[in-house]
Design a protein around this motif. Structure first.
Motif, PDB file in Angstrom:
ATOM      1  N   ALA A 286       0.823  -1.212   0.000  1.00  0.00           N
ATOM      2  CA  ALA A 286       0.000   0.000   0.000  1.00  0.00           C
ATOM      3  C   ALA A 286       0.856   1.260   0.000  1.00  0.00           C
ATOM      4  CB  ALA A 286      -0.922  -0.005   1.218  1.00  0.00           C
ATOM      5  N   ARG A 287       2.053   1.145   0.553  1.00  0.00           N
ATOM      6  CA  ARG A 287       2.943   2.316   0.620  1.00  0.00           C
ATOM      7  C   ARG A 287       3.620   2.608  -0.710  1.00  0.00           C
ATOM      8  NH1 ARG A 287       5.471   6.047   0.165  1.00  0.00           N
ATOM      9  NH2 ARG A 287       6.911   7.138   1.561  1.00  0.00           N
ATOM     10  N   PHE A 288       4.081   1.572  -1.400  1.00  0.00           N
ATOM     11  CA  PHE A 288       4.905   1.789  -2.582  1.00  0.00           C
ATOM     12  C   PHE A 288       4.216   1.440  -3.906  1.00  0.00           C
ATOM     13  CE2 PHE A 288       7.919   1.051   0.910  1.00  0.00           C
ATOM     14  CZ  PHE A 288       8.674   2.216   0.829  1.00  0.00           C
ATOM     15  N   ASN A 289       3.189   0.587  -3.859  1.00  0.00           N
ATOM     16  CA  ASN A 289       2.517   0.220  -5.106  1.00  0.00           C
ATOM     17  C   ASN A 289       1.032  -0.047  -4.845  1.00  0.00           C
ATOM     18  OD1 ASN A 289       2.119  -0.525  -7.819  1.00  0.00           O
ATOM     19  ND2 ASN A 289       2.487  -2.676  -7.351  1.00  0.00           N
ATOM     20  N   PRO A 290       0.268   1.026  -4.587  1.00  0.00           N
ATOM     21  CA  PRO A 290      -1.147   0.842  -4.224  1.00  0.00           C
ATOM     22  C   PRO A 290      -2.066   0.622  -5.414  1.00  0.00           C
ATOM     23  CG  PRO A 290      -0.590   3.162  -4.186  1.00  0.00           C
ATOM     24  CD  PRO A 290       0.674   2.442  -4.552  1.00  0.00           C
ATOM     25  N   ASN A 291      -1.586  -0.102  -6.418  1.00  0.00           N
ATOM     26  CA  ASN A 291      -2.400  -0.413  -7.602  1.00  0.00           C
ATOM     27  C   ASN A 291      -3.074  -1.760  -7.371  1.00  0.00           C
ATOM     28  OD1 ASN A 291      -3.499  -1.043 -10.075  1.00  0.00           O
ATOM     29  ND2 ASN A 291      -1.738  -0.340 -11.248  1.00  0.00           N
TER      30      ASN A 291
END
Length: 351
Positions: A286-291
């Motif tokens: 969720a912090r670095f790749n919230p896709n």
């Protein structure tokens, strides 16, 4: 760990969006002029269409929603989609993962049915207001054009592979039923209702939305902040995610600790260490790749290659070979299945 990680990203998005919407509703109540960006107008219902290449309305802070207001900038600093909200959720969700009784997770998950009922009601009402917007004419350019085929279809196959892969979790859930003789009946009814719910929500929203390219991964992001029903739908959906996440954590516990230690609950320290790892993976995602869509389809293609396409086919071929029942048609068919799984994985990186 990919399903819980994707769930954490979705949880983060819903929590952040609810906080931002609450702030904006407060502005509406106090007659402060705060506008949503990229509004397009339907005759009876307003919807949001973000510009291509941007995230859903508002990206990381409320600075994207309202310009140069000190209070909103301070709110955005403490309520950031990637910097703070993923960590706030640890306080709420980590304790829920540590319960020992499997019946707690199943019974707690039943409460999520309330969210499904409200979501179906919302979809029905929005569809009635928007009407259907479907155009199958290839030679006219309209926002509601629906092509019968798109080269991006492997994105869907990645998601479907993860859905099929997660079917193994059903075994974990059903083996705790008191009356095992009713498992087939219960599972049949459950699959029918779940499939009907997905089809109804997906088809109705897709058919009703004026511009198909504008539909977000979470379609609730396509409605303005002052839409009260969408606001409550996000709250209900957030509640449903809260009931589902502990169940996913329990599945991870059963499949990892059960195989390694022979016990689902070796000790509180083992369970706590595993849950910290599960939560940590979600926070990092969720912090670095919230896709969310990317998480689902990539993890689905990777896990599905092994557990859906390769292992079952390979084990079946080995079994036939040992019993001297292996024939060329069977070999060709099962090798084709494994190649299909590999093609599904490779195609995810080409989209």
């Amino acid at each position: 760990l990919s399903p819980p990680a994707g769930q954490w990203a979705q949880h983060t998005h819903l929590s952040w969006n609810n906080g931002v919407t609450t702030e904006k509703l407060s502005d509406y109540i106090h007659d402060i002029n705060v506008t949503d960006d990229f509004l397009c107008t339907n005759e009876s219902e307003r919807v949001i269409c973000p510009i291509a290449g941007t995230d859903s309305p508002g990206s990381n802070t409320t600075q994207d929603i309202s310009a140069n207001r000190t209070d909103l900038q301070e709110f955005g600093m403490w309520w950031s989609k990637t910097d703070t909200v993923p960590f706030y959720l640890i306080v709420v969700l980590l304790p829920l993962l540590n319960f020992k009784s499997p019946s707690f997770f199943a019974k707690f998950n039943v409460l999520g049915t309330l969210s499904v009922i409200f979501l179906i009601s919302l979809v029905t009402l929005k569809t009635a207001h928007l009407g259907f917007h479907l155009d199958f004419q290839w030679f006219t350019s309209t926002d509601s054009f629906v092509p019968e085929f798109r080269l991006s279809f492997p994105q869907l196959t990645g998601v479907l592979t993860l859905a099929f892969f997660l079917h193994n979790c059903v075994i974990t859930l059903l083996k705790n039923n008191r009356n095992q003789a009713k498992n087939v009946r219960d599972l049949t009814v459950a699959y029918f209702l779940v499939g009907l719910t997905y089809l109804y929500v997906g088809v109705m929203i897709f058919a009703a939305f004026p511009s198909k390219d504008c539909i977000q991964q979470n379609f609730l992001d396509n409605f303005p902040s002052n839409d009260i029903m969408s606001f409550f739908a996000r709250i209900f959906l957030l509640f449903q995610m809260t009931t589902v996440y502990p169940l996913l954590g329990y599945f991870v516990r059963v499949q990892l600790l059960g195989h390694v230690f022979g016990k689902v609950y070796p000790s509180i320290f083992h369970v706590l260490a595993l849950n910290v790892a599960v939560v940590g993976a979600g926070v990092i995602m969720a912090r670095f790749n919230p896709n969310i869509g990317g998480i689902i389809r990539y993890s689905g293609a990777i896990c599905g290659l092994a557990f859906v396409f390769v292992y079952p086919a390979l084990i079946h071929l080995i079994s036939q070979y040992r019993t001297r029942e292996l024939k060329w048609p069977s070999l060709i068919f099962h090798v084709f299945l494994m190649v299909l799984g590999l093609a599904n994985l490779i195609s995810q990186f080409l989209m």
